[in-house]
Scaffold this motif. Structure first.
Motif, PDB file in Angstrom:
ATOM      1  N   ARG A   9     -34.596 -31.922 -33.745  1.00  0.00           N
ATOM      2  CA  ARG A   9     -35.813 -31.137 -33.985  1.00  0.00           C
ATOM      3  C   ARG A   9     -35.824 -30.461 -35.345  1.00  0.00           C
ATOM      4  O   ARG A   9     -36.835 -29.937 -35.769  1.00  0.00           O
ATOM      5  CB  ARG A   9     -35.972 -30.069 -32.902  1.00  0.00           C
ATOM      6  N   GLY A  10     -34.664 -30.451 -36.006  1.00  0.00           N
ATOM      7  CA  GLY A  10     -34.625 -29.823 -37.313  1.00  0.00           C
ATOM      8  C   GLY A  10     -33.240 -29.858 -37.927  1.00  0.00           C
ATOM      9  O   GLY A  10     -32.240 -30.032 -37.232  1.00  0.00           O
ATOM     10  N   THR A  11     -33.226 -29.725 -39.237  1.00  0.00           N
ATOM     11  CA  THR A  11     -31.982 -29.641 -39.999  1.00  0.00           C
ATOM     12  C   THR A  11     -32.090 -28.413 -40.885  1.00  0.00           C
ATOM     13  O   THR A  11     -33.057 -28.279 -41.639  1.00  0.00           O
ATOM     14  CB  THR A  11     -31.784 -30.894 -40.873  1.00  0.00           C
ATOM     15  N   ILE A  12     -31.117 -27.539 -40.773  1.00  0.00           N
ATOM     16  CA  ILE A  12     -31.104 -26.314 -41.575  1.00  0.00           C
ATOM     17  C   ILE A  12     -29.827 -26.297 -42.394  1.00  0.00           C
ATOM     18  O   ILE A  12     -28.725 -26.369 -41.847  1.00  0.00           O
ATOM     19  CB  ILE A  12     -31.180 -25.068 -40.681  1.00  0.00           C
ATOM     20  N   MET A  13     -29.980 -26.214 -43.711  1.00  0.00           N
ATOM     21  CA  MET A  13     -28.842 -26.115 -44.612  1.00  0.00           C
ATOM     22  C   MET A  13     -28.839 -24.697 -45.185  1.00  0.00           C
ATOM     23  O   MET A  13     -29.783 -24.291 -45.858  1.00  0.00           O
ATOM     24  CB  MET A  13     -28.972 -27.160 -45.729  1.00  0.00           C
ATOM     25  N   LEU A  14     -27.789 -23.953 -44.865  1.00  0.00           N
ATOM     26  CA  LEU A  14     -27.698 -22.559 -45.310  1.00  0.00           C
ATOM     27  C   LEU A  14     -27.056 -22.489 -46.694  1.00  0.00           C
ATOM     28  O   LEU A  14     -25.887 -22.846 -46.857  1.00  0.00           O
ATOM     29  CB  LEU A  14     -26.874 -21.751 -44.301  1.00  0.00           C
ATOM     30  N   PRO A  15     -27.792 -22.045 -47.696  1.00  0.00           N
ATOM     31  CA  PRO A  15     -27.243 -21.975 -49.050  1.00  0.00           C
ATOM     32  C   PRO A  15     -26.122 -20.944 -49.160  1.00  0.00           C
ATOM     33  O   PRO A  15     -26.199 -19.859 -48.589  1.00  0.00           O
ATOM     34  CB  PRO A  15     -28.441 -21.583 -49.913  1.00  0.00           C
ATOM     35  N   GLY A  16     -25.069 -21.336 -49.844  1.00  0.00           N
ATOM     36  CA  GLY A  16     -23.946 -20.428 -50.078  1.00  0.00           C
ATOM     37  C   GLY A  16     -23.055 -20.212 -48.868  1.00  0.00           C
ATOM     38  O   GLY A  16     -22.177 -19.359 -48.890  1.00  0.00           O
ATOM     39  N   CYS A  17     -23.260 -20.961 -47.814  1.00  0.00           N
ATOM     40  CA  CYS A  17     -22.513 -20.790 -46.571  1.00  0.00           C
ATOM     41  C   CYS A  17     -21.462 -21.888 -46.448  1.00  0.00           C
ATOM     42  O   CYS A  17     -21.711 -23.041 -46.793  1.00  0.00           O
ATOM     43  CB  CYS A  17     -23.475 -20.843 -45.394  1.00  0.00           C
ATOM     44  N   GLY A  18     -20.297 -21.528 -45.939  1.00  0.00           N
ATOM     45  CA  GLY A  18     -19.202 -22.472 -45.765  1.00  0.00           C
ATOM     46  C   GLY A  18     -19.199 -23.092 -44.378  1.00  0.00           C
ATOM     47  O   GLY A  18     -20.234 -23.262 -43.739  1.00  0.00           O
ATOM     48  N   HIS A  19     -18.009 -23.420 -43.891  1.00  0.00           N
ATOM     49  CA  HIS A  19     -17.836 -24.155 -42.645  1.00  0.00           C
ATOM     50  C   HIS A  19     -18.134 -23.323 -41.396  1.00  0.00           C
ATOM     51  O   HIS A  19     -18.614 -23.848 -40.399  1.00  0.00           O
ATOM     52  CB  HIS A  19     -16.405 -24.696 -42.571  1.00  0.00           C
ATOM     53  N   TRP A  20     -17.865 -22.044 -41.435  1.00  0.00           N
ATOM     54  CA  TRP A  20     -18.000 -21.195 -40.242  1.00  0.00           C
ATOM     55  C   TRP A  20     -19.374 -20.541 -40.222  1.00  0.00           C
ATOM     56  O   TRP A  20     -19.510 -19.323 -40.315  1.00  0.00           O
ATOM     57  CB  TRP A  20     -16.879 -20.151 -40.211  1.00  0.00           C
ATOM     58  N   THR A  21     -20.401 -21.358 -40.060  1.00  0.00           N
ATOM     59  CA  THR A  21     -21.780 -20.887 -40.175  1.00  0.00           C
ATOM     60  C   THR A  21     -22.092 -19.721 -39.248  1.00  0.00           C
ATOM     61  O   THR A  21     -22.726 -18.751 -39.661  1.00  0.00           O
ATOM     62  CB  THR A  21     -22.773 -22.037 -39.885  1.00  0.00           C
ATOM     63  N   GLN A  22     -21.642 -19.812 -37.993  1.00  0.00           N
ATOM     64  CA  GLN A  22     -21.992 -18.760 -37.029  1.00  0.00           C
ATOM     65  C   GLN A  22     -21.318 -17.431 -37.357  1.00  0.00           C
ATOM     66  O   GLN A  22     -21.841 -16.380 -36.995  1.00  0.00           O
ATOM     67  CB  GLN A  22     -21.699 -19.205 -35.592  1.00  0.00           C
ATOM     68  N   GLN A  23     -20.179 -17.460 -38.038  1.00  0.00           N
ATOM     69  CA  GLN A  23     -19.547 -16.208 -38.443  1.00  0.00           C
ATOM     70  C   GLN A  23     -20.098 -15.718 -39.786  1.00  0.00           C
ATOM     71  O   GLN A  23     -20.298 -14.523 -39.985  1.00  0.00           O
ATOM     72  CB  GLN A  23     -18.022 -16.372 -38.567  1.00  0.00           C
ATOM     73  N   GLU A  24     -20.336 -16.640 -40.697  1.00  0.00           N
ATOM     74  CA  GLU A  24     -20.793 -16.267 -42.033  1.00  0.00           C
ATOM     75  C   GLU A  24     -22.255 -15.847 -42.064  1.00  0.00           C
ATOM     76  O   GLU A  24     -22.643 -15.005 -42.874  1.00  0.00           O
ATOM     77  CB  GLU A  24     -20.591 -17.440 -43.004  1.00  0.00           C
TER      78      GLU A  24
END
Length: 66
Positions: free
Chosen positions: A35-50
């Motif tokens: 349903r979607g693709t979200i690329m978080l700028p400046g974010c590393g591997h641990w998206t849910q923590q970062e």
């Protein structure tokens, strides 16, 4: 065949694996209910923590659309 949402950080080293530049745009071939693709700028591997706030908001929005 379940609805899915892809969230990743653009600084995740996985994004630099060979072929990822082609895989991400063609995810719907492998995940038909994407349903979607979200690329978080400046974010590393641990998206849910970062980026907890952004990930939570994206997930809530995704779930509300189901």
């Amino acid at each position: 065949m379940v609805p899915a949402l892809y969230i990743a950080g653009d600084r995740d080293l996985v994004m630099r694996f060979p072929g990822m530049d082609q895989l991400i745009p063609s995810l719907t071939r492998f995940v038909p209910q994407l349903r979607g693709t979200i690329m978080l700028p400046g974010c590393g591997h641990w998206t849910q923590q970062e980026r907890a706030g952004e990930v939570n908001a994206a997930m809530i929005d995704f779930l509300r659309q189901l």
